[in-house]
Write an enzyme that holds these catalytic residues in place. Structure first.
Site, PDB file in Angstrom:
ATOM      1  N   LYS A   1       8.018   4.147  62.233  1.00  0.00           N
ATOM      2  CA  LYS A   1       9.145   4.016  61.302  1.00  0.00           C
ATOM      3  C   LYS A   1       9.820   2.650  61.374  1.00  0.00           C
ATOM      4  CE  LYS A   1      10.311   8.713  60.145  1.00  0.00           C
ATOM      5  NZ  LYS A   1       9.420   9.556  60.979  1.00  0.00           N
TER       6      LYS A   1
ATOM      7  N   GLU B   1      19.383   8.126  54.954  1.00  0.00           N
ATOM      8  CA  GLU B   1      19.410   9.571  55.138  1.00  0.00           C
ATOM      9  C   GLU B   1      18.453   9.873  56.282  1.00  0.00           C
ATOM     10  OE1 GLU B   1      17.260   8.162  53.046  1.00  0.00           O
ATOM     11  OE2 GLU B   1      15.484   9.071  53.963  1.00  0.00           O
TER      12      GLU B   1
ATOM     13  N   SER C   1       0.926   8.275  65.180  1.00  0.00           N
ATOM     14  CA  SER C   1       2.161   7.802  64.539  1.00  0.00           C
ATOM     15  C   SER C   1       3.372   7.747  65.461  1.00  0.00           C
ATOM     16  CB  SER C   1       2.481   8.661  63.317  1.00  0.00           C
ATOM     17  OG  SER C   1       2.649  10.019  63.678  1.00  0.00           O
TER      18      SER C   1
HETATM   19  C1  LIG Z   1       8.702  10.656  60.529  1.00  0.00           C
HETATM   20  C2  LIG Z   1       7.422  10.819  61.207  1.00  0.00           C
HETATM   21  C3  LIG Z   1       6.265  11.211  60.499  1.00  0.00           C
HETATM   22  C4  LIG Z   1       6.273  11.608  59.061  1.00  0.00           C
HETATM   23  O1  LIG Z   1       6.688  10.611  58.158  1.00  0.00           O
HETATM   24  P1  LIG Z   1       5.637   9.871  57.222  1.00  0.00           P
HETATM   25  O2  LIG Z   1       6.513   9.123  56.262  1.00  0.00           O
HETATM   26  O3  LIG Z   1       4.809  10.917  56.558  1.00  0.00           O
HETATM   27  O4  LIG Z   1       4.826   8.980  58.076  1.00  0.00           O
HETATM   28  C5  LIG Z   1       5.058  11.271  61.190  1.00  0.00           C
HETATM   29  N1  LIG Z   1       4.976  10.984  62.501  1.00  0.00           N
HETATM   30  C6  LIG Z   1       6.072  10.612  63.210  1.00  0.00           C
HETATM   31  C7  LIG Z   1       5.918  10.311  64.662  1.00  0.00           C
HETATM   32  C8  LIG Z   1       7.320  10.518  62.593  1.00  0.00           C
HETATM   33  O5  LIG Z   1       8.391  10.152  63.312  1.00  0.00           O
END
Ligand SMILES: *Cc1c(COP(=O)(O)O)cnc(C)c1O
Length: 403
Positions: free
Chosen positions: A93, A115, A381
């Site tokens: 993020k 948000e 992610s």
């Molecule tokens: C917020 C988040 C997501 C989902 O958000 P996307 O916009 O779909 O990437 C996925 N993995 C993690 C670790 C997150 O914090």
């Protein structure tokens, strides 16, 4: 093969028939200002220099592309993990919030609003506001404030103001409404940092560009490690779809790469408790964008459910609606149970505790059937520290819905 699919939207912000900017008239000036300036600013030498410097020295990029040896042996193929979990603040993020805070600075904005649902985007926004010395107001549903205490405390520690959204279900969509109301009332000095590839044009394209650093690095790193700059498969989880968009971005126009997106199947796609938008959604409008959306027959948004707060969203970004609709991308639902099992498995065999969001992507390795000479990249992610309580409760059998 698949039709010609582009990674960029039309000038009006359409990916096929999805996207656009469906906003109240009072937001026109704000969105128009962004639309008219974002590409010029992002592509300027000054912006690029600052952006890359911060990604390197503050975020810690490039994030490693790690050959997961034991995972590869388990599935008899070659699996690489793109380590977004090693970024400052623990997920992808921050790539977006760094880009947007620089954009806000170039536009002369003094005040940032955002948000947040689970609080992850709120923390990433509060972080870059502290970095730049800008005022930060994060809207968050009252219910989410209760169940995401540690992230609320983090945001406060970073100097942000957390404002509760008290209407409706008191969750993400209500926080989004509050943020939009704030933006309408403060059009001159305020920039609204949206946290995924959602919202009115130009947000989906802007966020996808900021996250595209993920696939840009994967190309270079794969070239070094395998002698070829693309894999056979890329896997990523999808909430709004920003980590997936970033992971897919530079491969979208290469039909040799299979793009595989994993959505939250919750307790099962047909149980009424899921967030499997491509499986269940119909065309609709959410947060200013025409896209696939979980809705009732008369167009009311259906409350989504997932064990992972970050995937708990009733829509997907328009780029995903388009990749799904054109069949360029493959979208599958993964249940809570499958994701949790994968989270425990990856922790034990690679020594990496993934975020439960990410665990959804890992779960699909069970079904992928990649060949021994093929190359698979999974976008890791985020890290799972924030999910420790949920992992433990699940293992004890005391998990009862999100907290
Ligand atoms: C917020 C988040 C997501 C989902 O958000 P996307 O916009 O779909 O990437 C996925 N993995 C993690 C670790 C997150 O914090």
């Amino acid at each position: 093969m698949t039709p010609n699919v582009s990674k960029s939207p039309s000038q009006k912000g359409y990916y096929g028939s999805f996207g656009g900017a469906y906003i109240p008239e009072m937001l026109f000036p704000n969105v128009e200002e962004l639309e008219n300036s974002y590409l010029q600013i992002i592509n300027s030498e000054e912006f690029q220099k600052e952006y890359w410097q911060l990604l390197r020295d503050y975020v810690g990029r490039p994030s490693p592309l790690y050959f997961a040896k034991r995972l590869s042996e388990k599935y008899n193929t070659n699996i690489y993990l793109k380590r977004e979990d090693l970024n400052h603040t623990g997920s992808h993020k921050i790539n977006n919030t760094i880009g947007q805070i620089l954009l806000a600075k170039h536009l002369g904005k003094k005040r940032i609003i955002a948000e947040t649902g689970a609080g992850q985007h709120g923390v990433a926004t509060a972080t870059v506001c502290a970095l730049m010395g800008l005022e930060c107001i994060v809207y968050m549903g009252e219910v989410d404030i209760e169940r995401q205490r540690p992230n609320v405390e983090r945001m406060k520690l970073l100097g942000a103001t957390v404002r509760p959204a008290t209407s409706g279900s008191k969750t993400l969509k209500d926080a989004t409404n509050e943020a939009i109301r704030d933006w309408i009332n403060n059009p001159i000095d305020t920039h609204y940092i949206i946290g995924s590839v959602v919202g009115p044009h130009p947000y989906p394209d802007m966020v996808a560009r900021f996250q595209s650093v993920i696939s840009e690095e994967i190309k270079k790193q794969l070239q070094e490690k395998t002698g070829r700059d693309y894999p056979d498969y890329v896997l990523a989880c999808v909430g709004g779809g920003s980590n997936a968009a970033g992971t897919f971005y530079h491969f979208i126009e290469n039909p040799k790469v299979r793009l595989i997106a994993l959505e939250a199947g919750g307790q099962g796609v047909n149980t009424g408790k899921s967030a499997a938008t491509t499986a269940l959604g119909k065309m609709g409008i959410i947060h200013g964008s025409k896209t696939l959306l979980m809705q009732t027959k008369d167009g009311q948004i259906i409350e989504p459910y997932s064990i992972s707060a970050g995937l708990d969203y009733p829509g997907v970004g328009p780029i995903h609606a388009y990749l799904f609709d054109s069949r360029r991308g493959e979208y599958y639902a993964v249940t809570d149970e499958e994701a949790m099992e994968a989270g425990f498995m990856v922790s034990k065999i690679e020594g990496i505790i993934p975020a439960i969001e990410t665990a959804h992507a890992f779960a699909y390795l069970e079904k992928l059937n990649a060949k021994p000479d093929e190359v698979v990249v999974v976008c890791l992610s985020g890290r799972g520290d924030k999910d420790l309580a949920t992992y433990i409760k699940w293992q004890e059998g005391t998990y009862k819905g999100h907290e």
